[in-house]
Design a protein around this motif. Sequence first.
Motif, short mmCIF file in Angstrom:
data_model
loop_
_atom_site.label_atom_id
_atom_site.label_comp_id
_atom_site.label_asym_id
_atom_site.label_seq_id
_atom_site.Cartn_x
_atom_site.Cartn_y
_atom_site.Cartn_z
N SER A 188 -4.81 -0.63 -5.05
CA SER A 188 -4.50 0.79 -4.99
C SER A 188 -5.76 1.63 -5.11
CB SER A 188 -3.53 1.15 -6.13
OG SER A 188 -3.30 2.54 -6.18
N TYR A 226 0.79 -1.23 0.00
CA TYR A 226 0.00 0.00 0.00
C TYR A 226 0.83 1.28 0.00
CZ TYR A 226 -3.70 -3.34 0.52
OH TYR A 226 -4.53 -4.39 0.30
N ALA A 260 -3.25 3.13 -11.37
CA ALA A 260 -3.30 3.10 -9.90
C ALA A 260 -4.47 3.86 -9.28
CB ALA A 260 -1.99 3.66 -9.34
N TYR A 267 1.69 1.72 -3.59
CA TYR A 267 0.51 2.20 -4.33
C TYR A 267 0.32 3.71 -4.13
CZ TYR A 267 -1.19 -2.67 -4.88
OH TYR A 267 -1.36 -3.98 -5.21
N LEU A 316 -4.97 -1.78 -10.87
CA LEU A 316 -4.55 -2.09 -9.51
C LEU A 316 -5.71 -1.86 -8.54
CD1 LEU A 316 -0.96 -0.51 -9.59
CD2 LEU A 316 -1.65 -2.87 -10.09
#
Length: 399
Positions: free
Chosen positions: A318, A15, A39, A18, A315
Amino acid sequence: MHFDPWSPEFVAHPYDVYAELRRERPVGFYEPTGQWLVARHADVNTLLRDRRLGRSYLHVATHAEFGRPDDPEFQDPFWRVVRAGMLDVEPPVHTRLRRLVSKAFTPRMVEALRPKVARIAGELVDAFVERGGGNLIAEVAEPLPVTVIAEMLGVPEADRHLLRPWSADICGMYELNPSVEAQHTAVRAAQEFSDYLVGLARARRADPGDDLISALALVADEGDTLSEEELVGTCVLLLNAGHEATVNVTGNGWWSLFRNPAELERLRADHGLLPTAIEELMRWDTPLQMFERWVLEDISVGGVDIPRGSEVALLFGSANRDPEVFADPDRLDVGRTDNPHISFGAGIHFCLGAPLARIELAESFGALLRRAPKMELVTEPSWGPGYIIRGLRALEVRI
């Protein structure tokens, strides 16, 4: 640390990376996999609904036209099964398959499963509590969706032990750059599961029962029916999608609660928070970290041009932590009500089994909260090797 889906450290906690991607490079090319990483929530959500992208490109181009090698011949049994289901095809084939499957796998049928799911979850949790705990994933999280799907499909009890290994092996093909050994394992599992389902489907066509395979074998819409391959592909998809995700939401979810003891106590004190808690656990540490799409026409995302023939990696992990969409996104809040997470996807490929998954999770978490209110962690768990389908190896707890 940087984006590295093969790094155990990154898989354990992606994380922070991200957050950096969203700030510094929300759309960027990732050389090791030849994909464009996306993202931000707004972009991921938009691209999931954009018909200029698809789960497959084979309805508009050959592998060669997209600059891709042909599938190795040994993979044929795997792709024959997978591409007969609706996940890896696009309209008009996807539209037709989803329409037919939806006539058999109806919201009414799913809701009618609730008492059965509650019974199975209760029996598993009772036995778990009697033993004083153990591996929550192996003893509760895994058996629940497998048993539910097996009963739903009408798989005889003596054969149900085969389903979890088949599912895990088939899903190995969806990881990034799977090893040759993992590919062969996935092919073998797909072939074995397909052969098994063909036998079951033929028996049900001849002598239908009160199960989903019988319903799928007999479903028709203006004379259109599912072929044998499409029926098998649908059942394989239902097992894989309906099983892997539910197992990992359960394991990841309890680990998330143990890491956030104040939220766990809040949920224990008010079981009415369970519906929002389940959505929040799916958002905060989603088991499906990445979902891929092929670019069928030139597109521009966040000011970055992505040409036809490219692959984008959306993602989800994300997007579900994007501060543009979620207030205080890194905080677990079991009472969060404004929660447009995308863990079930979006657009035409939105998860057909989402209502069933929510029922399974509600009954599983609910049974554990009621019958094991003082359940506690024994040892910190480790993450499995998968990144795209991300879950724990085990979760040892005591009652």
